[in-house]
Design a protein around this motif. Sequence first.
Motif, short mmCIF file in Angstrom:
data_model
loop_
_atom_site.label_atom_id
_atom_site.label_comp_id
_atom_site.label_asym_id
_atom_site.label_seq_id
_atom_site.Cartn_x
_atom_site.Cartn_y
_atom_site.Cartn_z
N PRO A 190 0.89 -1.17 0.05
CA PRO A 190 0.06 -0.03 -0.05
C PRO A 190 0.87 1.32 0.26
CG PRO A 190 -0.90 -1.68 1.57
CD PRO A 190 0.67 -2.18 1.10
N GLY A 191 0.26 2.35 -0.87
CA GLY A 191 1.12 3.75 -0.88
C GLY A 191 2.34 3.42 -1.78
N ASN A 192 2.79 2.47 -2.38
CA ASN A 192 3.75 2.29 -3.36
C ASN A 192 3.59 2.35 -4.76
OD1 ASN A 192 5.73 2.40 -1.25
ND2 ASN A 192 5.71 0.27 -1.25
N GLY A 193 4.32 2.56 -5.70
CA GLY A 193 4.15 2.48 -7.18
C GLY A 193 5.08 1.34 -7.57
N LEU A 194 4.57 0.60 -8.52
CA LEU A 194 5.43 -0.52 -9.14
C LEU A 194 5.30 -0.36 -10.58
CD1 LEU A 194 6.83 -3.52 -8.61
CD2 LEU A 194 4.52 -4.28 -8.98
N PRO A 195 6.64 -0.39 -11.21
CA PRO A 195 6.55 0.02 -12.72
C PRO A 195 6.32 -1.50 -13.49
CG PRO A 195 8.86 -0.50 -11.85
CD PRO A 195 7.97 -0.30 -10.70
N LEU A 196 5.58 -1.42 -14.70
CA LEU A 196 5.40 -2.62 -15.62
C LEU A 196 5.96 -2.19 -16.70
CD1 LEU A 196 3.17 -2.78 -13.18
CD2 LEU A 196 1.80 -4.38 -15.15
N THR A 197 6.65 -3.09 -17.39
CA THR A 197 7.56 -3.01 -18.53
C THR A 197 7.12 -3.99 -19.72
OG1 THR A 197 9.04 -4.58 -17.77
CG2 THR A 197 9.40 -2.19 -17.20
N ALA A 198 7.45 -3.49 -20.87
CA ALA A 198 7.42 -4.56 -22.11
C ALA A 198 8.39 -4.02 -23.11
CB ALA A 198 5.85 -4.50 -22.61
N VAL A 199 8.73 -4.95 -23.83
CA VAL A 199 9.65 -4.57 -24.97
C VAL A 199 9.19 -4.96 -26.38
CG1 VAL A 199 11.97 -5.35 -26.03
CG2 VAL A 199 11.68 -5.04 -23.74
N GLU A 306 15.22 10.69 -21.02
CA GLU A 306 15.36 11.88 -20.36
C GLU A 306 16.26 11.62 -19.19
OE1 GLU A 306 11.55 13.68 -19.99
OE2 GLU A 306 10.78 13.02 -21.73
N ALA A 307 16.61 12.90 -18.41
CA ALA A 307 17.60 12.98 -17.46
C ALA A 307 16.84 12.37 -16.10
CB ALA A 307 17.92 14.19 -17.04
N ILE A 308 17.38 11.79 -15.30
CA ILE A 308 17.00 11.07 -13.97
C ILE A 308 17.10 12.11 -13.05
CG2 ILE A 308 17.35 9.55 -12.37
CD1 ILE A 308 18.82 7.77 -14.35
N GLU A 309 15.71 12.40 -12.46
CA GLU A 309 15.48 13.15 -11.30
C GLU A 309 15.77 12.78 -9.89
OE1 GLU A 309 14.92 17.11 -9.25
OE2 GLU A 309 15.26 16.65 -11.65
N LYS A 310 15.09 11.49 -9.71
CA LYS A 310 15.11 10.57 -8.44
C LYS A 310 15.06 9.31 -8.78
CE LYS A 310 10.39 11.06 -7.54
NZ LYS A 310 9.14 11.43 -6.36
N VAL A 311 15.24 8.28 -8.05
CA VAL A 311 15.05 7.00 -8.01
C VAL A 311 14.51 6.47 -6.81
CG1 VAL A 311 16.47 4.77 -8.17
CG2 VAL A 311 17.40 6.63 -9.41
N GLU A 312 13.25 5.63 -7.28
CA GLU A 312 12.83 5.05 -5.91
C GLU A 312 12.95 3.47 -5.87
OE1 GLU A 312 8.64 5.85 -6.81
OE2 GLU A 312 8.78 7.99 -5.88
N ALA A 313 13.07 2.89 -4.67
CA ALA A 313 13.62 1.61 -4.31
C ALA A 313 12.42 0.65 -3.65
CB ALA A 313 14.54 1.55 -3.72
N LEU A 314 12.15 -0.59 -4.08
CA LEU A 314 11.14 -1.28 -3.39
C LEU A 314 11.87 -2.52 -3.02
CD1 LEU A 314 8.02 -0.90 -5.88
CD2 LEU A 314 8.37 0.12 -3.77
N VAL A 315 11.55 -3.52 -2.18
CA VAL A 315 12.18 -4.70 -1.83
C VAL A 315 11.07 -5.63 -1.78
CG1 VAL A 315 12.24 -4.39 0.80
CG2 VAL A 315 13.61 -5.91 0.00
N GLU A 316 11.28 -6.83 -2.03
CA GLU A 316 10.37 -8.02 -1.94
C GLU A 316 11.43 -9.16 -1.36
OE1 GLU A 316 8.52 -11.07 -5.20
OE2 GLU A 316 7.97 -8.84 -5.18
N ALA A 317 10.81 -10.02 -0.42
CA ALA A 317 11.57 -11.04 0.23
C ALA A 317 10.75 -12.20 0.20
CB ALA A 317 12.23 -10.70 1.52
N ARG A 318 11.07 -13.36 -0.09
CA ARG A 318 10.21 -14.61 -0.15
C ARG A 318 10.76 -15.64 0.66
NH1 ARG A 318 8.55 -15.73 -6.07
NH2 ARG A 318 10.46 -14.53 -6.37
N PRO A 319 9.97 -16.50 1.48
CA PRO A 319 10.65 -17.62 2.09
C PRO A 319 10.94 -18.66 1.24
CG PRO A 319 8.17 -17.45 2.59
CD PRO A 319 8.71 -16.19 1.59
#
Length: 319
Positions: A190-199, A306-319
């Motif tokens: 909750p409260g985060n943003g996650l990128p989705l990508t395609a080539v 375009e130029a990078i202004e900021k970088v956001e980081a997310l973490v995922e850990a799985r057992p």
Amino acid sequence: MTIFRNACFLLALLLAACTPVKTLAPVTSPTLRSGELTPFTPPARITPSAASPFTPTPLPSLTPTPLTHIVREGEDMFGIALQYGLPLDALMTANPTVNPRAMSVGMRLLVPAGERPTPTVANPTPTPLPVRAGAPVCYPRLDSSLMCLVVVSNTTATAVENLSGVFRLRVNDGNMLDAPAVPLLNLLSPGNGLPLTAVILPPTPQHFELGFELTSALPVPEPNTRYLDAHIEGLEIGVAPDGLSASVKGEVVMPPTGASAQTVWVGLVALNAQGRPVGVRRWESPQPLPSGQRMAFSTMIYSLGEAIEKVEALVEARP
């Protein structure tokens, strides 16, 4: 005169006696017994059974043929999975003997032929949660392909997983080009943003209208046994003077109690001054991370335009 006629008659008799006589075979009639008739029996007619009608044997369906990808310089397994619209786990499963962190240039990877299931009553299409997708954007790359990005924000109070979507490109002739979108991580808190990508591989259109449709976003079931409560500390970001790259380092910290993390991913998204995504990167832990321990990470992220202004980081850990 009488003597002459007698001589002619005698001569005719002599000639007839010299001609062979043809003997004709007698014609015999079949003997019929009175009072007996032979009944006529018509041939039997074959009537198909209604209980077992003829069913033509269906032709076997074609099995998609896997592809082979030759690793090039600068490629990693996550980026290769993006090129073919596959989850990373699917590519890793198809190549169980390949270490994603030790791939060499020229190595051959088996690319499984992905196929979306047809929705049926037993396999319904999931209804996405009310998460919000930002404006999609596509960037041309040096190999003439297109890299498309979109950030999906979780505005709910529930953790979300298994995001998927489709980038839709409408070209000048009115045709639609669809590209399946792959999430950088499985988990969106909750409260985060996650990128989705395609080539989109070449040949690619030069002019198009771009849209994005979110097709799946499911709540993480409770109790949550698939993800561990890891977090990032000491995050340091250094953007290059030209804004086309940034260094990122920090530590992933596990809570003091609970299971150890067998898989740890750090997802990075680079944003420009307007908040649009311009690059993504995923760091993967080389080893498990026990509970109560921390692990340092360090990587680079590059801009697609375009130029990078900021970088956001997310973490995922799985057992």
